[in-house]
Write an enzyme that holds these catalytic residues in place. Sequence first.
Site, PDB file in Angstrom:
ATOM      1  N   GLY A   9     -19.225  -0.281 -19.181  1.00  0.00           N
ATOM      2  CA  GLY A   9     -19.538   0.521 -20.355  1.00  0.00           C
ATOM      3  C   GLY A   9     -20.511   1.627 -19.993  1.00  0.00           C
ATOM      4  O   GLY A   9     -20.532   2.095 -18.848  1.00  0.00           O
ATOM      5  N   SER A  10     -21.325   2.006 -20.950  1.00  0.00           N
ATOM      6  CA  SER A  10     -22.192   3.162 -20.739  1.00  0.00           C
ATOM      7  C   SER A  10     -23.379   2.813 -19.852  1.00  0.00           C
ATOM      8  O   SER A  10     -23.834   1.665 -19.801  1.00  0.00           O
ATOM      9  CB  SER A  10     -22.705   3.683 -22.079  1.00  0.00           C
ATOM     10  N   THR A  11     -23.902   3.824 -19.162  1.00  0.00           N
ATOM     11  CA  THR A  11     -25.095   3.629 -18.329  1.00  0.00           C
ATOM     12  C   THR A  11     -26.285   3.221 -19.186  1.00  0.00           C
ATOM     13  O   THR A  11     -27.108   2.402 -18.776  1.00  0.00           O
ATOM     14  CB  THR A  11     -25.381   4.923 -17.543  1.00  0.00           C
ATOM     15  N   GLU A  12     -26.344   3.766 -20.390  1.00  0.00           N
ATOM     16  CA  GLU A  12     -27.448   3.440 -21.299  1.00  0.00           C
ATOM     17  C   GLU A  12     -27.503   1.936 -21.589  1.00  0.00           C
ATOM     18  O   GLU A  12     -28.554   1.293 -21.473  1.00  0.00           O
ATOM     19  CB  GLU A  12     -27.205   4.228 -22.593  1.00  0.00           C
ATOM     20  N   CYS A  66     -14.071   6.361 -17.233  1.00  0.00           N
ATOM     21  CA  CYS A  66     -15.399   6.505 -16.631  1.00  0.00           C
ATOM     22  C   CYS A  66     -15.328   7.290 -15.335  1.00  0.00           C
ATOM     23  O   CYS A  66     -16.282   7.961 -14.963  1.00  0.00           O
ATOM     24  CB  CYS A  66     -16.032   5.145 -16.398  1.00  0.00           C
ATOM     25  N   GLU A  70     -21.813  12.642 -19.603  1.00  0.00           N
ATOM     26  CA  GLU A  70     -20.458  12.135 -19.713  1.00  0.00           C
ATOM     27  C   GLU A  70     -19.963  12.392 -21.141  1.00  0.00           C
ATOM     28  O   GLU A  70     -20.568  11.949 -22.108  1.00  0.00           O
ATOM     29  CB  GLU A  70     -20.465  10.629 -19.422  1.00  0.00           C
ATOM     30  N   GLY A  73     -25.943  -0.364 -19.856  1.00  0.00           N
ATOM     31  CA  GLY A  73     -26.087  -1.041 -18.564  1.00  0.00           C
ATOM     32  C   GLY A  73     -27.543  -1.229 -18.180  1.00  0.00           C
ATOM     33  O   GLY A  73     -27.951  -2.286 -17.688  1.00  0.00           O
ATOM     34  N   GLU A  78     -20.416  -1.726 -14.187  1.00  0.00           N
ATOM     35  CA  GLU A  78     -19.558  -0.567 -13.920  1.00  0.00           C
ATOM     36  C   GLU A  78     -19.783   0.397 -15.068  1.00  0.00           C
ATOM     37  O   GLU A  78     -19.364   0.127 -16.189  1.00  0.00           O
ATOM     38  CB  GLU A  78     -18.097  -1.025 -13.806  1.00  0.00           C
ATOM     39  N   LYS A 131     -16.236 -10.681 -24.228  1.00  0.00           N
ATOM     40  CA  LYS A 131     -16.267  -9.946 -25.492  1.00  0.00           C
ATOM     41  C   LYS A 131     -15.557  -8.609 -25.333  1.00  0.00           C
ATOM     42  O   LYS A 131     -16.012  -7.738 -24.604  1.00  0.00           O
ATOM     43  CB  LYS A 131     -17.706  -9.669 -25.952  1.00  0.00           C
TER      44      LYS A 131
END
Lengths: 295, 477
Positions: B235-238, B291, B388, B240, B257, B183
């Site tokens: 993508g974002s840590t959130e 990132c 970030e 993830g 990542e 996606k």
Amino acid sequence: MPTESTSVSGSGRLAVRKTYKLFIGGAFPRSESGRSYAVTSSGGDFLANAALASRKDARDAVRAARGAFGKWSAATAYNRGQILYRVAEMLEGRRAQFIDEVSLSEGGDAASTVDAAIDLWVWYAGWSDKITQVYGNANPVAGPFFNLSSPEPTGVVGLVAPQESPLLGLVATLAPIIVTGNTAVVLAAEDRPLPAITLAEVLATSDLPGGVVNLLTGRVAETAPWLASHMDVNGLDLAGVTDPALAADLEAAAADNLKRVVRPGATPVDWHADPGVGRMTPFLETKTVWHPKGV
Amino acid sequence: MAFEYAPAPESPAIVNIRPSYGLFINGEFVDPKDGERFKTVNPANEEVLAEVASAGPSDVDTAVAAARAAYDTVWRRLPGRERAKYLFRIARIIQERARELAVLESIDNGKPIRESRDVDVPLVAAHFFYYAGWADKLPYAGLGPDPRPLGVAGQVIPWNFPLLMLAWKIAPALAAGNTVVLKPAETTPLSALLFAEICQQADLPPGVVNIVTGAGDTGRLLVEHDGVDKVAFTGSTEVGRLIAKSVAGTRKRLTLELGGKAANIVFDDAPIDQAVEGIVNGIFFNQGHVCCAGSRLLVQESVAEELLDALKRRMAQLRVGDPLDKNTDVGAINSAAQLEKIRSLSEIGESEGAQRWSPPCELPERGFWFAPTIFTGVSQAHRIAREEIFGPVLSVLTFRTPAEAVEKANNTPYGLSAGIWSEKGSRILAVADRLRAGVVWANTFNKFDPTSPFGGYKESGYGREGGRHGLEAYLAH
């Protein structure tokens, strides 16, 4: 313990029993909670009271492990290998004692189990200065750079030790965590914790710096969640979690700071089998450094 | 003074953007069964580029089933050397259609054509070329004598390097014998859909690669799908964290990542002009939508003033504007939402007491734009030093000793990348050893290569992409 060596002997002398405590930061404290639980042999006989670790004990253990991480991870691989080999030497010297304890804990062929545990320390000791060569490499990038990838330890790792194999299973999961420079907080096999505490006595006399291994005894369902949710724990090995729902909960809690998680394996695991590198690599980070080349 | 340039626009005529795109499932473009459609816009002028399908539950089901069927009947049975040839073929077509891909990427993403043309697309082709060569050499990868594919990989990628992230995901997965459902990001779906055409041109067996477009909901359907054996997310840590929770207790393997807040450390013996180029490349490359961007500049106190003067002079030369102009250094912010986030964090930076500076800079009236910005007087407690921003905004902090630099650099939950600027080799090696980050650039920054593993420590995620290490995420061993 009700073995021949510890019961009242023919001369009428009463044996001195050992108090089984926790192992935190190189010391052997009781649980701060003051709690203990009765440990019985595989045949159901009372063996000893083990400390029933609390949340506070788990947090103290994590703090000790974090404190030890800097020096242990920065120690030379040669030094770490020597210390692990020393563990094997100390274990060999107490072979008879461990055969007694393993025999009472799990039965079976205790001698071969203890021998395998000793040999496993030797095997992992040798890995300390080889894993970087096997798991790292130079990368031929398309440009004027020297590019090198090397493994480094993840940090503080929580280990729920295997339940069915309280000595060999513990060694097979603990040695690969610490040989690469991680420090560990271990929850010993819940119903068979005594060989683990005696192993801590071996670790304490092997020049292993205090805090590199910290060992708790108690209830997995009570203590493991504190390790899984602790934000200063970087990795979690669920080898000894037998309840799939608990394992899923622990893995989900571990996601809060993105701990590296090793899920429980098939049970029973054959701890005598060739372990490969698969228990070392989950708690290794790969660092890649780019250096320009130029005159 | 700014140099005057005549505009040098790359022609968009090389790309044929269709008015509407379906989903790419089982080798063909199909209409969404229960999904809706959404529009993707050119962030440089806010014009609608195309309508794209939003995959719903039954679309994702179909895509995963197609990937499973392709895995069982074709791809896992194909000898590695045959898989390799498909990947080589794809790499070659990417090279042949490189200019088209670069222009499309710049139009949909907003990044300067110079970057999409010289960095993104060449790296994409190189990535497929590199992993093609692994497909028939897996037993030599150091992962045991008999490494096996995992099955169906569900992959979700971000909008900052749309095609490059696709390559990082698809190339190793296919080389290892997996099939994929990917996606792309909601705001940058077009290059992935052009890649689907390339799969058709390469005669890749249907179902080996499936592309489902959509927003976060589609991504969630994919990573939570029972038919997926492996999840890979960038993508974002959130997000993830949410994905890591959703795969807990399943059989799925996961690599992540995620975000970063990289320290770029400049020591007093660094070559200043070279360091300034590296700092600019570190934070303004790709509008700072990186990132691993060097978003925290740590400069040794004794050279801070000299360095900042040089940095400001250099920033005044940056050309912000039309992504298709070959002279452009900084393009458009990818979306209105991202622009709002950058603005908001920058305002917080000011309100928390840091000093904001941007060069005089004329921004286009339409589209999403943000001038290159630095904040000085930043403390470690400031949000712009901790969070970030994912935009062209640099936070400047100072240090006195190497130990202080290392401590500040590591004082973050992230650990993706770092930079070191010094002429002293022993210092570089010692500091690199102590930085808790997955990629360390010494006297350079933002360099990537298919042979070089990339990925984070701590909350920047786990697993590596690129190199021999990148295969591990797609193999059971």
